[in-house]
Design a protein around this motif. Sequence first.
Motif, PDB file in Angstrom:
ATOM      1  N   ARG A 115      -9.356  -9.663  -7.365  1.00 10.19           N
ATOM      2  CA  ARG A 115      -8.439  -8.731  -7.981  1.00 10.19           C
ATOM      3  C   ARG A 115      -8.578  -8.835  -9.402  1.00 10.19           C
ATOM      4  O   ARG A 115      -8.787  -9.735 -10.007  1.00 10.19           O
ATOM      5  CB  ARG A 115      -7.069  -9.049  -7.518  1.00 10.19           C
ATOM      6  CG  ARG A 115      -6.667  -8.388  -6.366  1.00 10.19           C
ATOM      7  CD  ARG A 115      -5.097  -8.466  -6.107  1.00 10.19           C
ATOM      8  NE  ARG A 115      -4.357  -9.655  -6.482  1.00 10.19           N
ATOM      9  CZ  ARG A 115      -3.053  -9.716  -6.708  1.00 10.19           C
ATOM     10  NH1 ARG A 115      -2.456  -8.606  -6.846  1.00 10.19           N
ATOM     11  NH2 ARG A 115      -2.507 -10.769  -7.028  1.00 10.19           N
ATOM     12  N   THR A 116      -8.725  -7.570  -9.914  1.00 13.39           N
ATOM     13  CA  THR A 116      -8.843  -7.478 -11.400  1.00 13.39           C
ATOM     14  C   THR A 116      -7.521  -7.574 -11.912  1.00 13.39           C
ATOM     15  O   THR A 116      -6.705  -6.550 -11.807  1.00 13.39           O
ATOM     16  CB  THR A 116      -9.745  -6.439 -11.993  1.00 13.39           C
ATOM     17  OG1 THR A 116      -8.963  -5.095 -11.236  1.00 13.39           O
ATOM     18  CG2 THR A 116     -11.209  -6.420 -11.543  1.00 13.39           C
ATOM     19  N   ALA A 117      -7.368  -8.571 -13.298  1.00 15.97           N
ATOM     20  CA  ALA A 117      -5.813  -8.523 -13.627  1.00 15.97           C
ATOM     21  C   ALA A 117      -6.282  -9.370 -14.905  1.00 15.97           C
ATOM     22  O   ALA A 117      -7.199 -10.040 -14.883  1.00 15.97           O
ATOM     23  CB  ALA A 117      -5.026  -9.157 -12.875  1.00 15.97           C
ATOM     24  N   PRO A 118      -5.446  -8.954 -16.160  1.00 12.55           N
ATOM     25  CA  PRO A 118      -5.702 -10.000 -17.309  1.00 12.55           C
ATOM     26  C   PRO A 118      -5.360 -11.542 -17.131  1.00 12.55           C
ATOM     27  O   PRO A 118      -4.612 -11.741 -16.425  1.00 12.55           O
ATOM     28  CB  PRO A 118      -4.543  -9.427 -18.339  1.00 12.55           C
ATOM     29  CG  PRO A 118      -4.065  -8.049 -17.616  1.00 12.55           C
ATOM     30  CD  PRO A 118      -4.240  -8.068 -16.191  1.00 12.55           C
ATOM     31  N   VAL A 133      -4.046  -7.540   2.851  1.00 12.53           N
ATOM     32  CA  VAL A 133      -5.656  -7.129   2.951  1.00 12.53           C
ATOM     33  C   VAL A 133      -5.965  -7.413   4.207  1.00 12.53           C
ATOM     34  O   VAL A 133      -7.105  -6.665   4.713  1.00 12.53           O
ATOM     35  CB  VAL A 133      -6.312  -7.687   1.818  1.00 12.53           C
ATOM     36  CG1 VAL A 133      -7.780  -7.617   1.775  1.00 12.53           C
ATOM     37  CG2 VAL A 133      -5.930  -7.262   0.384  1.00 12.53           C
ATOM     38  N   ARG A 134      -5.865  -8.658   4.797  1.00 14.91           N
ATOM     39  CA  ARG A 134      -6.454  -8.969   6.026  1.00 14.91           C
ATOM     40  C   ARG A 134      -6.201  -8.026   7.122  1.00 14.91           C
ATOM     41  O   ARG A 134      -6.884  -7.580   8.036  1.00 14.91           O
ATOM     42  CB  ARG A 134      -5.991 -10.394   6.580  1.00 14.91           C
ATOM     43  CG  ARG A 134      -6.714 -11.009   7.797  1.00 14.91           C
ATOM     44  CD  ARG A 134      -6.384 -12.395   7.904  1.00 14.91           C
ATOM     45  NE  ARG A 134      -4.759 -12.418   8.002  1.00 14.91           N
ATOM     46  CZ  ARG A 134      -4.165 -13.706   8.535  1.00 14.91           C
ATOM     47  NH1 ARG A 134      -4.807 -14.589   8.517  1.00 14.91           N
ATOM     48  NH2 ARG A 134      -2.908 -13.649   8.530  1.00 14.91           N
ATOM     49  N   GLU A 135      -4.914  -7.470   7.174  1.00 12.72           N
ATOM     50  CA  GLU A 135      -4.387  -6.686   8.175  1.00 12.72           C
ATOM     51  C   GLU A 135      -4.754  -5.065   8.022  1.00 12.72           C
ATOM     52  O   GLU A 135      -5.056  -4.407   8.883  1.00 12.72           O
ATOM     53  CB  GLU A 135      -2.793  -6.641   8.060  1.00 12.72           C
ATOM     54  CG  GLU A 135      -2.323  -7.894   8.724  1.00 12.72           C
ATOM     55  CD  GLU A 135      -0.760  -8.093   8.489  1.00 12.72           C
ATOM     56  OE1 GLU A 135       0.043  -6.834   8.020  1.00 12.72           O
ATOM     57  OE2 GLU A 135      -0.083  -9.083   8.634  1.00 12.72           O
ATOM     58  N   THR A 148     -14.733   0.249  -1.794  1.00 15.88           N
ATOM     59  CA  THR A 148     -13.929   1.664  -1.934  1.00 15.88           C
ATOM     60  C   THR A 148     -12.317   1.444  -1.076  1.00 15.88           C
ATOM     61  O   THR A 148     -11.611   1.809  -1.178  1.00 15.88           O
ATOM     62  CB  THR A 148     -14.539   2.635  -1.675  1.00 15.88           C
ATOM     63  OG1 THR A 148     -15.696   2.794  -2.362  1.00 15.88           O
ATOM     64  CG2 THR A 148     -13.899   4.016  -1.558  1.00 15.88           C
ATOM     65  N   ARG A 149     -12.708   0.738  -0.137  1.00 13.00           N
ATOM     66  CA  ARG A 149     -11.749   0.570   0.891  1.00 13.00           C
ATOM     67  C   ARG A 149     -10.509  -0.230   0.225  1.00 13.00           C
ATOM     68  O   ARG A 149      -9.274  -0.182   0.448  1.00 13.00           O
ATOM     69  CB  ARG A 149     -11.805   0.050   2.319  1.00 13.00           C
ATOM     70  CG  ARG A 149     -10.944  -0.162   3.261  1.00 13.00           C
ATOM     71  CD  ARG A 149     -10.376   1.021   3.811  1.00 13.00           C
ATOM     72  NE  ARG A 149      -9.054   0.873   4.689  1.00 13.00           N
ATOM     73  CZ  ARG A 149      -8.031   1.171   4.523  1.00 13.00           C
ATOM     74  NH1 ARG A 149      -7.786   1.823   3.447  1.00 13.00           N
ATOM     75  NH2 ARG A 149      -7.175   0.970   5.376  1.00 13.00           N
ATOM     76  N   VAL A 199      -6.621   0.111  -0.442  1.00 19.69           N
ATOM     77  CA  VAL A 199      -5.490  -1.025  -0.084  1.00 19.69           C
ATOM     78  C   VAL A 199      -4.690  -1.189  -1.273  1.00 19.69           C
ATOM     79  O   VAL A 199      -3.354  -1.393  -1.271  1.00 19.69           O
ATOM     80  CB  VAL A 199      -6.198  -1.974   0.647  1.00 19.69           C
ATOM     81  CG1 VAL A 199      -5.076  -3.042   0.656  1.00 19.69           C
ATOM     82  CG2 VAL A 199      -6.704  -1.494   1.844  1.00 19.69           C
ATOM     83  N   ASN A 200      -5.286  -1.588  -2.535  1.00 17.53           N
ATOM     84  CA  ASN A 200      -4.631  -2.112  -3.708  1.00 17.53           C
ATOM     85  C   ASN A 200      -3.516  -1.118  -4.061  1.00 17.53           C
ATOM     86  O   ASN A 200      -2.484  -1.356  -4.607  1.00 17.53           O
ATOM     87  CB  ASN A 200      -5.552  -2.542  -4.586  1.00 17.53           C
ATOM     88  CG  ASN A 200      -6.118  -4.026  -4.203  1.00 17.53           C
ATOM     89  OD1 ASN A 200      -5.149  -4.782  -3.445  1.00 17.53           O
ATOM     90  ND2 ASN A 200      -7.179  -4.160  -4.748  1.00 17.53           N
ATOM     91  N   SER A 201      -4.248  -0.050  -4.092  1.00 20.61           N
ATOM     92  CA  SER A 201      -3.300   1.170  -4.573  1.00 20.61           C
ATOM     93  C   SER A 201      -2.131   1.417  -3.726  1.00 20.61           C
ATOM     94  O   SER A 201      -0.868   1.494  -4.329  1.00 20.61           O
ATOM     95  CB  SER A 201      -4.095   2.534  -4.495  1.00 20.61           C
ATOM     96  OG  SER A 201      -3.442   3.680  -4.908  1.00 20.61           O
ATOM     97  N   ASP A 202      -2.232   1.195  -2.159  1.00 17.31           N
ATOM     98  CA  ASP A 202      -1.100   1.366  -1.464  1.00 17.31           C
ATOM     99  C   ASP A 202       0.114   0.443  -1.758  1.00 17.31           C
ATOM    100  O   ASP A 202       1.022   0.591  -1.720  1.00 17.31           O
ATOM    101  CB  ASP A 202      -1.710   1.520   0.083  1.00 17.31           C
ATOM    102  CG  ASP A 202      -2.269   2.696   0.295  1.00 17.31           C
ATOM    103  OD1 ASP A 202      -2.135   3.922  -0.368  1.00 17.31           O
ATOM    104  OD2 ASP A 202      -3.034   2.522   1.306  1.00 17.31           O
ATOM    105  N   LEU A 203      -0.425  -0.778  -1.770  1.00 17.28           N
ATOM    106  CA  LEU A 203       0.201  -1.974  -2.041  1.00 17.28           C
ATOM    107  C   LEU A 203       0.898  -1.858  -3.302  1.00 17.28           C
ATOM    108  O   LEU A 203       2.068  -2.214  -3.685  1.00 17.28           O
ATOM    109  CB  LEU A 203      -0.656  -3.163  -2.137  1.00 17.28           C
ATOM    110  CG  LEU A 203      -1.303  -3.773  -1.015  1.00 17.28           C
ATOM    111  CD1 LEU A 203      -2.252  -5.000  -0.697  1.00 17.28           C
ATOM    112  CD2 LEU A 203       0.001  -3.858   0.255  1.00 17.28           C
TER     113      LEU A 203
END
Length: 253
Positions: A64-67, A82-84, A242-243, A247-251
């Motif tokens: 994941r990209t974060a500061p 993410v696994r699910e 892309t997937r 997923v990250n956007s939904d979370l």
Amino acid sequence: MTLAHDLRLAVRLLVRRPLFTTLVVATIAIAIGLNSAVFAAVDALLLRPIPGVRAPEQVVGLYRTAPGISWGSNSVPHFMDVRERTTDVFEQVAAWTFSGFSHGDGDQPQILSGQLVSATYFSTLGVQPAHGRFFVPAEDSGRGAHPVVVLGDGTWRRRFGGDPSIVGRTIQLNGQAMEVIGVAPPVFRGTVPMLEAALYVPLMQMEVLDADRAGSLDNRGRNFLNVIARLRPGVTRDQAATRLEAVNSDLAT
């Protein structure tokens, strides 16, 4: 013209001062050697396929990209989500992190450097046990419910004399009784081969073995897990990325 003049002057000075010349040459040689050593370490760590892994070109790392976050950028809840949610692009997803373990009952137990891993760790990498078995899906549930351990080949040989009958026996890790269920093959040294893993313990045993990590299994703010996945046949890294973005956007929402 100036460059040629400077070069001639430098050569004359070096010839007149042999000791200084020797030190300069030695310093350059050491610097080149250090640069080569650093690249070799990075090459072995990041660029070469992990020994013992099936079809390593299909195994990817998920970050994941974060500061200030890159390596070990996933929490346990995030990994499980993410696994699910990525079964369409990944055959399997696994998580791991480094951990230290105290082995032995005596006054001077030995500290072993190992890994806490999800039950899908070995199957995602496509690694087969040399003896016994690896973890099963049930061992990814129930906190502290499955006190089992897989030994690395080096630990098996050095600490237990390479005795196959160690499988099924109980050893002490951090004061807890753990059943040895398997031994990793000699060629596999862990996800980071330069830092050989002495043993592997289910992630769900983390809070039992380390009181300082209490609450880590539920906390989305504790990002310490490294996550790997195996691409499904025909799925590219770009498609998987892309997937993951979706997923990250939904979370996040």
